[in-house]
Design a protein around this motif. Structure first.
Motif, short mmCIF file in Angstrom:
data_model
loop_
_atom_site.label_atom_id
_atom_site.label_comp_id
_atom_site.label_asym_id
_atom_site.label_seq_id
_atom_site.Cartn_x
_atom_site.Cartn_y
_atom_site.Cartn_z
N GLU A 1 -48.26 -29.39 -12.54
CA GLU A 1 -47.99 -28.74 -11.27
C GLU A 1 -46.50 -28.85 -10.93
O GLU A 1 -45.84 -27.85 -10.64
CB GLU A 1 -48.83 -29.36 -10.15
N ASP A 2 -45.97 -30.06 -10.95
CA ASP A 2 -44.53 -30.25 -10.77
C ASP A 2 -43.79 -29.85 -12.03
O ASP A 2 -44.33 -29.93 -13.14
CB ASP A 2 -44.23 -31.72 -10.45
N ARG A 3 -42.55 -29.44 -11.87
CA ARG A 3 -41.70 -29.09 -13.02
C ARG A 3 -40.86 -30.32 -13.34
O ARG A 3 -40.06 -30.77 -12.52
CB ARG A 3 -40.85 -27.87 -12.70
N ASP B 1 -36.85 -28.03 -6.66
CA ASP B 1 -38.23 -28.46 -6.90
C ASP B 1 -38.42 -29.03 -8.31
O ASP B 1 -39.53 -29.45 -8.66
CB ASP B 1 -39.20 -27.30 -6.67
N ILE B 2 -37.36 -29.07 -9.10
CA ILE B 2 -37.43 -29.63 -10.45
C ILE B 2 -37.03 -31.09 -10.39
O ILE B 2 -35.97 -31.44 -9.86
CB ILE B 2 -36.52 -28.85 -11.42
N ASP C 1 -42.12 -31.48 -19.17
CA ASP C 1 -41.89 -30.09 -19.58
C ASP C 1 -40.73 -29.93 -20.55
O ASP C 1 -40.85 -29.24 -21.56
CB ASP C 1 -41.65 -29.23 -18.34
N HIS D 1 -33.85 -23.19 -16.32
CA HIS D 1 -34.53 -22.17 -15.52
C HIS D 1 -35.14 -21.10 -16.42
O HIS D 1 -36.23 -20.57 -16.12
CB HIS D 1 -33.55 -21.53 -14.54
N TYR E 1 -36.41 -21.49 -19.40
CA TYR E 1 -37.67 -21.97 -19.95
C TYR E 1 -38.79 -21.87 -18.91
O TYR E 1 -39.88 -21.39 -19.21
CB TYR E 1 -37.53 -23.42 -20.43
N PHE E 2 -38.51 -22.33 -17.69
CA PHE E 2 -39.55 -22.30 -16.67
C PHE E 2 -39.92 -20.89 -16.23
O PHE E 2 -41.00 -20.68 -15.68
CB PHE E 2 -39.12 -23.13 -15.45
N SER E 3 -39.04 -19.92 -16.49
CA SER E 3 -39.35 -18.53 -16.13
C SER E 3 -40.21 -17.83 -17.17
O SER E 3 -40.69 -16.72 -16.93
CB SER E 3 -38.05 -17.74 -15.94
N ARG F 1 -44.03 -20.23 -22.93
CA ARG F 1 -43.77 -21.67 -22.95
C ARG F 1 -44.56 -22.35 -24.07
O ARG F 1 -44.06 -23.25 -24.75
CB ARG F 1 -44.10 -22.30 -21.59
#
Length: 227
Positions: free
Chosen positions: A45-47, A75-76, A122, A184, A186-188, A194
């Protein structure tokens, strides 16, 4: 070696094997749940960014807190494991920069906790800086995380250029904006994107850094020397 006068045909580089310990599913869930409860984190849930290393100046974490974290989405979170002479400095910077909610300094970690983090975080980050007389000889922590399926974002410093040839993001040294952009990016990615990146990282390390491959290379050298 060649620059020092050793004939190139007499030089063979054989890498260390990278096969970090892993946890059985039941043990993984137990360690994960205890860690989440202790630190108020929810994997998946958290990055989560991760760094595991001996905390010395060349690892670049202090500079990253100052120059990199302000560029990373608020939020990362960043988990930093390991002890060393830089740890006190990291604690001071965490407070002075107001990063208490974003940066967790874990100190020394038990093997099971480290194995869980390699499986659950992550991205691995290695924002090394150049320090005269103290180079990164090779670097194993990022490869251990990649073995478990965690891509790495690293600065192209010292031997990191050689070890992270695939399966990660090799960023021009000291370009903190590009480093943050890779995070960013990667998280996008889509969930499938991923997953593909995780599989690529793992496949690279398992192909290039297995103990079987290292053993075979040593045997070839020894057999050749005895013939």
């Amino acid at each position: 070696a060649v620059d020092s006068g050793v004939p190139a045909e007499k030089v063979l580089i054989s890498y260390v094997g990278i096969e970090p310990p892993s946890l059985a599913p039941d043990r993984l869930e137990t360690v994960k749940a205890a860690f989440e409860e202790e630190h108020g984190i929810r994997f998946g849930e958290d990055r989560i960014l991760l760094n595991l290393c001996r905390q010395v100046e060349r690892k670049g974490l202090a500079v990253f807190l100052e120059k990199g974290m302000p560029l990373v989405s608020e939020d990362i979170k960043l988990l930093i494991g390991g002890r060393g002479p830089e740890l006190d400095r990291l604690h001071r910077l965490r407070e002075s920069l107001g990063l208490q909610d974003r940066v967790v300094l874990l100190g020394w970690l038990e093997d099971d906790v480290a194995a869980m983090l390699r499986n659950e975080a992550d991205l691995f980050v290695m924002p090394n800086i150049r320090i005269e007389g103290d180079v990164e000889g090779f670097g194993m922590a990022q490869l251990e995380c990649m073995h478990a399926g965690m891509p790495a974002v690293v600065f192209a410093v010292d031997a990191l250029v050689e070890s992270v040839r695939e399966g990660g993001y090799l960023i021009q040294e000291a370009d903190y904006q590009a480093f943050a952009d890779a995070i960013h990016g990667y998280f996008s990615l889509s969930p499938d994107g991923r997953q593909a990146a995780r599989e690529k990282a793992s496949a690279y390390v398992r192909r290039e850094y297995s103990w079987r491959k290292t053993t075979e290379e040593y045997l070839r050298v020894l057999e050749g020397a005895s013939s």
